[in-house]
Design a protein around this motif. Structure first.
Motif, PDB file in Angstrom:
ATOM      1  N   TYR A 110       0.836  -1.194   0.000  1.00  0.00           N
ATOM      2  CA  TYR A 110       0.000   0.000   0.000  1.00  0.00           C
ATOM      3  C   TYR A 110       0.870   1.243   0.000  1.00  0.00           C
ATOM      4  O   TYR A 110       2.049   1.200   0.351  1.00  0.00           O
ATOM      5  N   PRO A 120      -9.834   9.351  -6.116  1.00  0.00           N
ATOM      6  CA  PRO A 120      -9.922   7.924  -6.460  1.00  0.00           C
ATOM      7  C   PRO A 120     -11.091   7.618  -7.387  1.00  0.00           C
ATOM      8  O   PRO A 120     -11.092   6.607  -8.076  1.00  0.00           O
ATOM      9  N   GLN A 188      -3.625   3.750  -1.490  1.00  0.00           N
ATOM     10  CA  GLN A 188      -3.812   2.819  -2.599  1.00  0.00           C
ATOM     11  C   GLN A 188      -3.295   1.467  -2.122  1.00  0.00           C
ATOM     12  O   GLN A 188      -2.152   1.349  -1.705  1.00  0.00           O
ATOM     13  N   ASP A 199      -8.429   1.950  -4.033  1.00  0.00           N
ATOM     14  CA  ASP A 199      -7.962   3.327  -3.927  1.00  0.00           C
ATOM     15  C   ASP A 199      -9.004   4.060  -3.094  1.00  0.00           C
ATOM     16  O   ASP A 199     -10.177   4.112  -3.481  1.00  0.00           O
ATOM     17  N   SER A 223     -13.900   6.055  -2.821  1.00  0.00           N
ATOM     18  CA  SER A 223     -13.055   4.883  -3.080  1.00  0.00           C
ATOM     19  C   SER A 223     -13.332   4.317  -4.465  1.00  0.00           C
ATOM     20  O   SER A 223     -14.384   4.564  -5.071  1.00  0.00           O
TER      21      SER A 223
END
Lengths: 403, 250
Positions: A110, A120, A188, A199, A223
């Motif tokens: 990540y 995102p 991410q 994301d 997201s």
């Protein structure tokens, strides 16, 4: 010292720090030169062509400076200083559109970033630079200004229904901020190597938000889950939920009575990319729902038992892009886009009757692109929309370069 | 008597070419004996480009334009890579080489979003095979004048090898052909198309050796994608060894 000075000082501090620590600072730039024209009903908020520039007009439409500076082995700073012609049709003063600090340890699956970064949500927010985009214009969800304002809420007299141009003040907002930046903290996550990614970000507003600072204590969660079922198929689903209204002298009086934090935007999206050899098909569907106050006839609608009337409004947009690269003409491509923005009927909280809260729009676009150098792209684009009588058509010949 | 002379000449020809050991090519040109050597060292400056490819960078296009980025970043990490990306070639000046000297097919792989090898020397006419060994799409295209091509997006070789053949085409022209991937803009590589079968890649210590060269005069060229090509003329006698050093920082 005001916040702007603090922000700029911080930039310089990080920049200096990065030079000292690694001396691997990269500075790049990009430039868009555009010859454009449009039909007699051209407006920036509908087809992206300002009415006063609807005759053939040659202009530098975007100039960017990019800074990429590793602060340490696992941390880097990234920023974009941008001049563009959004709204006025003339080059605006420079603004810092991106400034983020990212922690990216290769041992982890990540990364974490903080600051102002790319949202995102959705597919097209990832194609920020014109050299990365197939078409000149963004899809309708990102570029068509609706009867939704972040200081008024639902506003039937927004720019689409008046003669106002973008530069004259509030004309409503596109469903998603055209530039696609958000401010907050994000991550991410690579859930399954090369297959499944998440994301996500907590930000100071939903992706409709233009401002880098929120004047209210807004919070939103955004997201996108990205899945690659096979090498030729990429699938993304996105969601966002949170506040979007902003404080303004215009709404001070009603905000003192009722909090704007109860109003929200919910966004759901799905994007698909199928690509193989010389073909690429991209489609995206976005549903947006707002719980919002209304500003009608120059005042907030407070006729619901003495309180702000709460409107529940939605729209649904979709586009499909088809791109083909003729193998016999290396560097070239042709692409077509068909798209529609549908405003779903809303329920009037006063009369309990159904009404149209904005006008549906369809658009067809075609583009021929030619990449004559790895970072130089020439696009010739034509689009028409609405009644398809050429009155809202737009022609663009755009030269994009990255250096 | 003439039959014996003819037989001797044929045997001599066969013997000469069967003993040839220069750089893996099988060319049939009528030149002198193959026993000279040109060797030396090449000083390749450290370009300080060993930077990591951060995953979280916001822009696809960022950072692949400057000359210091001319190699894929992963390829500049290792100290030895700046040497292995350096090709030394010997171009005969005193005798000619046939037009057709294509060698065995050469493979360029795409692994972890990097072209490997990063610099691939081939003779004119050689077939190059591009293989995608990543679990996602790659494309290969070149905008080099005279060598423009676009193979489109290609799937993972290991997984879909039954469905698609490795792309092949003839490399034409002489000189560096720059390769890109349209999907991953940081990917960049070079095919060095050469008009001579005499070439070698630098060893990890910066040394090189061109063995079994015919007697004659040569232009020795040193190519590294991050530096200007350097060249020098060398005369090579039978059974001799010439020492020629280069410094790419000059």
């Amino acid at each position: 010292m005001n916040s702007k000075k603090i922000f700029i000082s911080t930039l310089f501090f990080l920049f200096s720090l990065s030079i000292i620590s690694s001396a691997q600072v990269q500075i790049n730039g990009s430039l868009d030169l555009e010859l454009s024209g449009g039909g007699e009903e051209s407006r920036f908020i509908t087809n992206g062509i300002s009415k006063k520039f609807s005759e053939l007009n040659l202009a530098v439409t975007q100039l960017n400076a990019f800074l990429f500076a590793p602060v340490s082995d696992n941390i880097f700073f990234e920023s974009r200083i941008q001049l563009d012609t959004w709204g006025s049709g003339k080059l605006n003063p420079p603004r810092i559109s991106l400034a983020s600090l990212t922690w990216d340890n290769p041992d982890n699956s990540y990364i974490v970033k903080v600051g102002r970064f790319i949202s995102p949500f959705g597919f097209y927010t990832k194609r920020q630079l014109s050299t990365d985009r197939v078409f000149v214009q963004h899809p309708l969800a990102y570029s068509y200004f609706t009867n939704m304002s972040d200081i008024r809420g639902y506003w039937p007299e927004a720019g689409n229904n008046t003669n106002e141009e973008y530069e004259e003040g509030d004309v409503g907002l596109s469903t998603l901020y055209f530039a696609g930046y958000v401010t907050g903290i994000g991550t991410q996550l690579e859930i399954k190597k090369n297959r499944l990614f998440l994301d996500a970000a907590i930000t100071n507003g939903t992706p409709i938000t233009i401002r880098n600072r929120s004047s209210l204590p807004n919070v939103a969660l955004t997201s996108r889950l990205f899945y690659r079922p096979s090498v030729f198929w990429e699938q993304g689903i996105s969601m966002s939920f949170g506040n979007f209204m902003q404080g303004d002298p215009l709404n001070n009086s009603v905000r003192s009575q009722e909090s704007f934090q109860k109003f929200y935007q919910l966004l759901l999206g799905a994007d698909t990319k199928i690509a193989f050899t010389y073909f690429e098909i991209i489609s995206e569907v976005i549903y947006s729902n707002w719980k919002t106050p209304a500003f009608i006839s120059n005042q907030f609608n407070t006729s619901c038992v003495g309180n702000l009337c709460e409107y529940n409004l939605s729209n649904l947009s979709g586009n499909i892009d088809f791109k083909f690269e003729p193998p016999s003409l290396t560097g070239s491509y042709i692409a077509f886009r068909a798209e529609h923005l549908l405003f779903l009927n809303a329920n009037d909280p006063e009369s309990n009757s159904s009404f149209d809260w904005d006008q549906d729009v369809s658009r067809l676009s075609a583009v021929f692109g030619y990449k004559f150098a790895p970072n130089a792209l020439l696009k010739a684009s034509f689009s028409d929309q609405g009644d398809f009588d050429l009155s809202e058509s737009a022609f663009r010949l755009q030269l994009s370069s990255f250096f | 008597m003439a039959k014996y002379i003819l037989a001797f000449v044929v045997i001599a020809f066969i013997t000469a070419f069967s003993s040839k050991d220069v750089e893996k090519k099988s060319n049939s040109f009528s030149v002198n004996q193959f026993n000279g050597t040109i060797s030396g060292t090449v000083t390749v400056p450290d370009q300080s480009t060993a930077r990591r490819q951060f995953r979280g960078s916001s822009y696809r296009s960022r950072g692949n334009t400057s000359s210091s980025d001319s190699n894929s970043e992963k390829n500049t990490d290792a100290e030895g890579t700046r040497f292995s990306n350096t090709i030394v070639s010997a171009h005969p000046l005193s005798f000619s080489i046939p037009d057709d000297m294509s060698g065995e097919p050469v493979r360029i792989e795409q692994i972890d979003a990097v072209f490997l090898p990063n610099v691939t020397p081939v003779t004119v006419g050689t077939i190059v095979q591009f293989v995608n060994n990543d679990p996602f799409f790659h494309n290969v295209f070149s905008l080099t004048p005279g060598s423009k091509f676009n193979i489109g997006r290609r799937e993972t070789g290991d997984v879909y090898s039954k469905q698609i053949d490795a792309p092949k085409w003839k490399v034409t022209g002489i000189g560096p052909i720059t390769l890109f991937c349209d999907v991953h803009s940081q990917m960049k590589a070079t095919i060095l198309s050469l008009d001579t079968p005499y070439f070698t890649r630098l060893n990890e210590d910066g040394s090189y050796e061109l063995k079994d060269l015919p007697e004659g005069e040569y232009e020795i060229r040193v190519y590294n994608p991050s530096f200007d090509i350097q060249s020098r003329t060398v005369s090579l006698q039978t059974n001799s060894t010439e020492q020629t050093d280069f410094n790419l920082s000059e």
